[in-house]
Design a protein around this motif. Structure first.
Motif, PDB file in Angstrom:
ATOM      1  N   ALA A 260       0.831  -1.207   0.000  1.00 30.72           N
ATOM      2  CA  ALA A 260       0.000   0.000   0.000  1.00 30.72           C
ATOM      3  C   ALA A 260       0.867   1.260   0.000  1.00 30.72           C
ATOM      4  O   ALA A 260       0.589   2.225  -0.728  1.00 30.72           O
ATOM      5  N   ILE A 261       1.918   1.274   0.811  1.00 33.74           N
ATOM      6  CA  ILE A 261       2.810   2.428   0.880  1.00 33.74           C
ATOM      7  C   ILE A 261       3.464   2.686  -0.467  1.00 33.74           C
ATOM      8  O   ILE A 261       3.464   3.809  -0.986  1.00 33.74           O
ATOM      9  N   TYR A 262       4.020   1.658  -1.037  1.00 36.49           N
ATOM     10  CA  TYR A 262       4.690   1.765  -2.334  1.00 36.49           C
ATOM     11  C   TYR A 262       3.678   2.124  -3.425  1.00 36.49           C
ATOM     12  O   TYR A 262       3.931   2.993  -4.275  1.00 36.49           O
ATOM     13  N   GLY A 263       2.532   1.457  -3.389  1.00 25.51           N
ATOM     14  CA  GLY A 263       1.535   1.644  -4.443  1.00 25.51           C
ATOM     15  C   GLY A 263       0.977   3.049  -4.497  1.00 25.51           C
ATOM     16  O   GLY A 263       0.889   3.651  -5.578  1.00 25.51           O
ATOM     17  N   TYR A 264       0.593   3.603  -3.357  1.00 26.76           N
ATOM     18  CA  TYR A 264      -0.007   4.932  -3.385  1.00 26.76           C
ATOM     19  C   TYR A 264       1.033   6.029  -3.613  1.00 26.76           C
ATOM     20  O   TYR A 264       0.699   7.092  -4.151  1.00 26.76           O
ATOM     21  N   THR A 265       2.274   5.779  -3.230  1.00 31.92           N
ATOM     22  CA  THR A 265       3.345   6.707  -3.604  1.00 31.92           C
ATOM     23  C   THR A 265       3.477   6.765  -5.121  1.00 31.92           C
ATOM     24  O   THR A 265       3.575   7.848  -5.719  1.00 31.92           O
ATOM     25  N   MET A 266       3.475   5.601  -5.750  1.00 31.28           N
ATOM     26  CA  MET A 266       3.575   5.533  -7.211  1.00 31.28           C
ATOM     27  C   MET A 266       2.363   6.163  -7.887  1.00 31.28           C
ATOM     28  O   MET A 266       2.498   6.892  -8.883  1.00 31.28           O
ATOM     29  N   VAL A 267       1.159   5.931  -7.352  1.00 34.45           N
ATOM     30  CA  VAL A 267      -0.047   6.498  -7.954  1.00 34.45           C
ATOM     31  C   VAL A 267      -0.006   8.024  -7.888  1.00 34.45           C
ATOM     32  O   VAL A 267      -0.404   8.710  -8.832  1.00 34.45           O
ATOM     33  N   TYR A 268       0.492   8.570  -6.775  1.00 38.16           N
ATOM     34  CA  TYR A 268       0.616  10.028  -6.714  1.00 38.16           C
ATOM     35  C   TYR A 268       1.603  10.520  -7.774  1.00 38.16           C
ATOM     36  O   TYR A 268       1.343  11.531  -8.450  1.00 38.16           O
ATOM     37  N   ARG A 269       2.730   9.836  -7.923  1.00 34.85           N
ATOM     38  CA  ARG A 269       3.699  10.238  -8.945  1.00 34.85           C
ATOM     39  C   ARG A 269       3.064  10.298 -10.321  1.00 34.85           C
ATOM     40  O   ARG A 269       3.300  11.206 -11.106  1.00 34.85           O
ATOM     41  N   GLU A 270       2.233   9.327 -10.633  1.00 39.77           N
ATOM     42  CA  GLU A 270       1.657   9.224 -11.965  1.00 39.77           C
ATOM     43  C   GLU A 270       0.479  10.162 -12.177  1.00 39.77           C
ATOM     44  O   GLU A 270       0.187  10.547 -13.310  1.00 39.77           O
ATOM     45  N   THR A 271      -0.233  10.542 -11.118  1.00 44.51           N
ATOM     46  CA  THR A 271      -1.434  11.366 -11.265  1.00 44.51           C
ATOM     47  C   THR A 271      -1.279  12.784 -10.738  1.00 44.51           C
ATOM     48  O   THR A 271      -1.987  13.688 -11.190  1.00 44.51           O
ATOM     49  N   ARG A 272      -0.401  12.955  -9.762  1.00 45.58           N
ATOM     50  CA  ARG A 272      -0.240  14.228  -9.054  1.00 45.58           C
ATOM     51  C   ARG A 272      -1.542  14.688  -8.407  1.00 45.58           C
ATOM     52  O   ARG A 272      -1.754  15.888  -8.194  1.00 45.58           O
ATOM     53  N   ASP A 273      -2.392  13.756  -8.069  1.00 45.37           N
ATOM     54  CA  ASP A 273      -3.638  14.059  -7.368  1.00 45.37           C
ATOM     55  C   ASP A 273      -3.344  14.104  -5.870  1.00 45.37           C
ATOM     56  O   ASP A 273      -2.905  13.101  -5.291  1.00 45.37           O
TER      57      ASP A 273
END
Length: 399
Positions: A260-273
């Motif tokens: 979860a930590i790794y995944g949501y860090t990556m999702v923020y990088r890709e979306t900047r949401d």
């Protein structure tokens, strides 16, 4: 198209972090030259043990504590070995490691074109072909990545809003209803990357929807994660929230939280949401608050046998890697906290959790599936992969 610079910079280089920030960890800095020598020696020793016949991909150290168990290209961990070799080549520049990385990467090509058997095609293809393309710019690798993303997207259920993890009968999963595991967050990176590099725009939308649905249904009020959520395949409603590899449905399984930590860090990088950055910090902070002094978690934070329960060094490696990136995105005060924790985790792994002369893996004390009685307190290829990734980020950040 040549090498995708965005992929290269965002995933591995922290160009926004000042050297002064990294100094917040008061431990002695690692000697990267010594680390590189250790890595090369261990990997070359493993390569010398690989059989000529199939299966030949090293997955985990057997119960004897010395020899490898080898698996086929269809095993969910198959991409981590090739990924290790690409990372080691990147760290050391040794052409022999690049040749081995390419050899084991090419074995995985059928996964992109065969009927997809589970969500792990992201782990398998992106951690092998992704690095191959990033480091060489060879467009033949890129074609396989995009094909794999299309295959992964076939598991998406729009009524639910997530990708199906196991399209088969698994105990306690209410098959044929729709199951999604927290591990699946990591595989979204394959979809994001493909959507930005010639693949369909819909791949991006699927990844975002999966992340949003998981954020809504996969976490308790304190932001600890369930391992599995079962959805009604037709209505999309949640049927139950359970664990498959943790000690109990309400427990905090360490590696699940690391995904979860790794995944949501990556999702923020890709979306900047901003909502994903906020959530990444929440799932991180609850994990950090419960760590033992050496920052290497027990396999499940709620195992009543603690402090005599097994550790899971793989979770520490995943989180250390994630924290080096997450620290880029947060305010300075929190950046210092995250960097200090990442450095501490990496120092602990490098000083007390190396396999050393015991076998040719990189790190030890990894727990795969304790309830299933497999891979307990051993070495597993995904732990070595994320350890190398964290080392590479440390090297890039400090330089």
């Amino acid at each position: 198209m040549g090498i995708n610079l965005k992929f290269n910079v965002q995933k591995l280089l922290a160009i926004t972090i000042l050297l002064g920030s990294i100094a917040c960890d008061r431990r002695v800095p690692m000697n990267t030259s010594i680390e590189n020598e250790y890595i090369v020696n261990q990997l070359q020793s493993t390569i010398s043990q690989i059989p000529e016949s199939l299966p030949n991909i090293p997955r985990n150290i057997r119960e004897d504590g010395k020899t490898w168990r080898f698996v086929s290209y269809q095993d969910w961990t198959s991409g981590f070995w090739a990924g290790q070799l690409w990372y080691a080549y990147e760290l050391t520049g040794k052409i022999g490691l690049r040749d081995e990385a390419d050899r084991f990467t090419m074995q995985l090509e059928p996964l992109a074109y065969e009927p997809v058997i589970d969500h792990d095609i992201g782990f398998q293809i992106f951690n092998s072909y992704g690095h191959a393309y990033r480091l060489t710019g060879d467009t033949s690798y890129k074609e396989v990545i995009i094909a794999a993303a299309d295959s992964l997207a076939t598991l998406y259920n729009p009524k639910v809003g997530t990708i199906l993890s196991w399209p088969r009968s698994v105990p306690n999963m209410d098959w044929p209803h729709h199951n999604t595991i927290i591990d699946n967050m990591i595989n979204l990176e394959l979809l994001f990357w493909a959507s930005k590099n010639g693949g369909a725009d819909s791949l991006y939308d699927i990844a975002v929807r999966h992340a949003e649905t998981t954020m809504e249904n996969h976490f308790r009020k304190d932001h600890t994660s369930f391992h599995v959520v079962i959805y009604d395949k037709d209505s999309g409603k949640v049927r139950k929230q359970i664990t498959h590899q943790g000690i109990a449905n309400e427990s905090l399984w360490a590696r699940g939280q690391s995904w979860a930590i790794y995944g949501y860090t990556m999702v923020y990088r890709e979306t900047r949401d901003p909502k994903f950055l906020d959530f990444a910090q929440k799932v991180t902070d609850v994990y950090l608050d419960r760590l033992p002094d050496d920052l290497i978690p027990f396999w499940d934070f709620d195992d009543p046998k603690i402090p005599d329960a097994p550790r899971d060094a793989s979770a520490a490696a995943v989180v250390a890697s994630a924290l080096y990136e997450l620290s880029q995105y947060v305010k300075p005060q929190k950046r210092e906290v995250y960097l200090e924790k990442a450095n501490g985790m990496l120092n602990a792994l490098s000083s007390s959790y190396k396999s050393g002369s015991k076998n040719s893996a990189l790190i030890k004390h990894v727990t795969g599936h304790l309830p299933g009685g497999t891979e307990i307190n051993t070495s597993i290829n995904y732990a070595d992969y994320y350890y190398l990734e964290a080392l590479l980020k440390y090297k890039n950040y400090t330089n």
